[in-house]
Motif scaffolding. Sequence first.
Motif, PDB file in Angstrom:
ATOM      1  N   PRO A  80       7.582  82.050  40.687  1.00  0.00           N
ATOM      2  CA  PRO A  80       7.460  81.921  39.228  1.00  0.00           C
ATOM      3  C   PRO A  80       8.429  80.943  38.573  1.00  0.00           C
ATOM      4  CG  PRO A  80       8.614  83.948  39.785  1.00  0.00           C
ATOM      5  CD  PRO A  80       8.184  83.338  41.093  1.00  0.00           C
ATOM      6  N   VAL A  81       9.543  80.628  39.228  1.00  0.00           N
ATOM      7  CA  VAL A  81      10.583  79.814  38.588  1.00  0.00           C
ATOM      8  C   VAL A  81      11.061  78.729  39.547  1.00  0.00           C
ATOM      9  CG1 VAL A  81      12.885  79.811  37.535  1.00  0.00           C
ATOM     10  CG2 VAL A  81      11.362  81.760  37.176  1.00  0.00           C
ATOM     11  N   VAL A  82      11.204  77.516  39.023  1.00  0.00           N
ATOM     12  CA  VAL A  82      11.821  76.421  39.763  1.00  0.00           C
ATOM     13  C   VAL A  82      13.112  76.046  39.045  1.00  0.00           C
ATOM     14  CG1 VAL A  82      11.626  73.992  40.430  1.00  0.00           C
ATOM     15  CG2 VAL A  82       9.666  75.511  40.684  1.00  0.00           C
ATOM     16  N   VAL A  83      14.197  75.913  39.791  1.00  0.00           N
ATOM     17  CA  VAL A  83      15.485  75.503  39.232  1.00  0.00           C
ATOM     18  C   VAL A  83      15.849  74.141  39.822  1.00  0.00           C
ATOM     19  CG1 VAL A  83      17.932  76.060  38.962  1.00  0.00           C
ATOM     20  CG2 VAL A  83      16.221  77.898  38.989  1.00  0.00           C
ATOM     21  N   VAL A  84      16.041  73.166  38.939  1.00  0.00           N
ATOM     22  CA  VAL A  84      16.441  71.830  39.373  1.00  0.00           C
ATOM     23  C   VAL A  84      17.893  71.633  38.948  1.00  0.00           C
ATOM     24  CG1 VAL A  84      15.951  69.364  39.288  1.00  0.00           C
ATOM     25  CG2 VAL A  84      14.085  71.008  39.012  1.00  0.00           C
ATOM     26  N   PRO A  85      18.845  71.622  39.891  1.00  0.00           N
ATOM     27  CA  PRO A  85      20.260  71.474  39.533  1.00  0.00           C
ATOM     28  C   PRO A  85      20.531  70.143  38.838  1.00  0.00           C
ATOM     29  CG  PRO A  85      20.005  72.175  41.815  1.00  0.00           C
ATOM     30  CD  PRO A  85      18.651  71.776  41.339  1.00  0.00           C
ATOM     31  N   LEU A  86      21.722  70.041  38.295  1.00  0.00           N
ATOM     32  CA  LEU A  86      22.095  68.859  37.523  1.00  0.00           C
ATOM     33  C   LEU A  86      22.063  67.589  38.375  1.00  0.00           C
ATOM     34  CD1 LEU A  86      22.999  68.081  34.658  1.00  0.00           C
ATOM     35  CD2 LEU A  86      25.358  68.356  35.410  1.00  0.00           C
ATOM     36  N   ALA A  87      22.476  67.699  39.638  1.00  0.00           N
ATOM     37  CA  ALA A  87      22.506  66.523  40.525  1.00  0.00           C
ATOM     38  C   ALA A  87      21.901  66.904  41.873  1.00  0.00           C
ATOM     39  CB  ALA A  87      23.929  66.009  40.692  1.00  0.00           C
ATOM     40  N   PRO A  88      20.578  67.042  41.956  1.00  0.00           N
ATOM     41  CA  PRO A  88      19.946  67.524  43.195  1.00  0.00           C
ATOM     42  C   PRO A  88      20.242  66.651  44.409  1.00  0.00           C
ATOM     43  CG  PRO A  88      18.378  67.521  41.384  1.00  0.00           C
ATOM     44  CD  PRO A  88      19.585  66.778  40.906  1.00  0.00           C
ATOM     45  N   GLY A  89      20.300  65.331  44.221  1.00  0.00           N
ATOM     46  CA  GLY A  89      20.524  64.427  45.339  1.00  0.00           C
ATOM     47  C   GLY A  89      21.928  64.471  45.892  1.00  0.00           C
ATOM     48  N   LEU A  90      22.839  65.132  45.165  1.00  0.00           N
ATOM     49  CA  LEU A  90      24.230  65.230  45.605  1.00  0.00           C
ATOM     50  C   LEU A  90      24.580  66.620  46.103  1.00  0.00           C
ATOM     51  CD1 LEU A  90      25.932  63.244  42.681  1.00  0.00           C
ATOM     52  CD2 LEU A  90      25.004  62.359  44.816  1.00  0.00           C
ATOM     53  N   THR A  91      23.584  67.495  46.235  1.00  0.00           N
ATOM     54  CA  THR A  91      23.856  68.886  46.577  1.00  0.00           C
ATOM     55  C   THR A  91      24.645  69.016  47.871  1.00  0.00           C
ATOM     56  OG1 THR A  91      21.768  69.480  45.520  1.00  0.00           O
ATOM     57  CG2 THR A  91      22.804  71.157  46.872  1.00  0.00           C
ATOM     58  N   SER A  92      24.235  68.309  48.905  1.00  0.00           N
ATOM     59  CA  SER A  92      24.925  68.421  50.197  1.00  0.00           C
ATOM     60  C   SER A  92      26.350  67.882  50.109  1.00  0.00           C
ATOM     61  CB  SER A  92      24.135  67.679  51.274  1.00  0.00           C
ATOM     62  OG  SER A  92      22.884  68.284  51.476  1.00  0.00           O
ATOM     63  N   ALA A  93      26.521  66.783  49.395  1.00  0.00           N
ATOM     64  CA  ALA A  93      27.862  66.197  49.267  1.00  0.00           C
ATOM     65  C   ALA A  93      28.792  67.125  48.496  1.00  0.00           C
ATOM     66  CB  ALA A  93      27.773  64.840  48.574  1.00  0.00           C
ATOM     67  N   ILE A  94      28.275  67.715  47.421  1.00  0.00           N
ATOM     68  CA  ILE A  94      29.090  68.653  46.640  1.00  0.00           C
ATOM     69  C   ILE A  94      29.448  69.863  47.494  1.00  0.00           C
ATOM     70  CG2 ILE A  94      29.058  70.223  44.652  1.00  0.00           C
ATOM     71  CD1 ILE A  94      27.292  68.136  43.223  1.00  0.00           C
ATOM     72  N   GLY A  95      28.473  70.341  48.265  1.00  0.00           N
ATOM     73  CA  GLY A  95      28.751  71.468  49.141  1.00  0.00           C
ATOM     74  C   GLY A  95      29.820  71.155  50.163  1.00  0.00           C
ATOM     75  N   LEU A  96      29.787  69.945  50.692  1.00  0.00           N
ATOM     76  CA  LEU A  96      30.799  69.535  51.673  1.00  0.00           C
ATOM     77  C   LEU A  96      32.191  69.539  51.057  1.00  0.00           C
ATOM     78  CD1 LEU A  96      31.409  68.388  54.517  1.00  0.00           C
ATOM     79  CD2 LEU A  96      31.041  66.126  53.564  1.00  0.00           C
ATOM     80  N   LEU A  97      32.288  69.065  49.821  1.00  0.00           N
ATOM     81  CA  LEU A  97      33.591  68.964  49.162  1.00  0.00           C
ATOM     82  C   LEU A  97      34.142  70.314  48.725  1.00  0.00           C
ATOM     83  CD1 LEU A  97      32.980  65.793  46.956  1.00  0.00           C
ATOM     84  CD2 LEU A  97      34.433  65.951  48.976  1.00  0.00           C
ATOM     85  N   THR A  98      33.259  71.279  48.476  1.00  0.00           N
ATOM     86  CA  THR A  98      33.706  72.561  47.926  1.00  0.00           C
ATOM     87  C   THR A  98      33.624  73.708  48.920  1.00  0.00           C
ATOM     88  OG1 THR A  98      31.494  73.036  47.055  1.00  0.00           O
ATOM     89  CG2 THR A  98      33.014  71.884  45.599  1.00  0.00           C
ATOM     90  N   ALA A  99      33.110  73.433  50.119  1.00  0.00           N
ATOM     91  CA  ALA A  99      32.978  74.504  51.112  1.00  0.00           C
ATOM     92  C   ALA A  99      34.357  74.930  51.620  1.00  0.00           C
ATOM     93  CB  ALA A  99      32.117  74.035  52.279  1.00  0.00           C
TER      94      ALA A  99
END
Length: 300
Positions: A80-99
């Motif tokens: 029922p719901v789709v969520v598009v984050p603010l910077a979808p193309g950077l999701t993996s990079a952000i995760g790497l920096l904050t993991a």
Amino acid sequence: MKLDAELARRAIETRLAVPLGLSIEEAALAATRILTHTMIQAIEVNSVRKGYDPREFALVAFGGAGPLFACDIARELSIPVVVVPLAPGLTSAIGLLTADVSYDFSTTQLQNLSRPDLTRLAAAVAGLEARALRQLEDDGIAREGMALMRYAECRYAGQGYELRAAAASGPIGTSFVEGLTAAFHAAHQREYGRHFPEKDVELVNLRVVGIGTIPELVPPPIPSGGETLAAAARAGSRRVVFEDGGKPVGLEADIYRRTALRAGNRVMGPAIVQQMDTTTVIPPGVVATVDRHGNLVVRL
């Protein structure tokens, strides 16, 4: 790299449309339908086929291409719901920096959990945990920021492969072994839809994961703008082909700049939301709203 729409049309026409006796739009939609179906099957492997109902979840669209297809995928799966984050193309990079910092230490411990050698088991766990703590200390992680997680790779007697199961913290005793055995049965049930409580469980490998916690990334709220979009958000319009009843339908779609959207804005489909790292497609008859952190929330 500058995209060339005319070359793309020519490729679809010569390679697909003419040989198949289709229009360019029909051929292109058929190609994207196959691609979408492949992604749907991948999602079903981890949802429907494991007993999860997609209608109870939201679909998060990440990666450079995710927001292009997310609404079509969600419709097919009745999400029922789709969520598009603010910077979808950077999701993996952000995760790497904050993991969190993480180290995995393991040792082989072949034991039948029906007849465990608790002394040997306790010594092995203690040795792994000591190694993990030393490594985190060498990285400059404060003691209060350290955490240790125990796991074990187990199998039923006679199996040729193992499954990872969570192991409890605390002293190594009878309750530890009983908890580990129950966790393996549960993991086998989740993975294969069945488990065999009457069978002996063999421990193969012990693992300790040492975790050094990193401060949580808290996204700042974006300015509020109400439901009406600012004039700066609109970047024009163009004809976009959507699928309706299996046939291509050309509609005039508004084009919006993602960076100019504000919290509370409503984007009516058909629309295209453009940004540096991705493009979001909002189908006809669908409304997307912007939440306080800049996520596009599409309700189908």
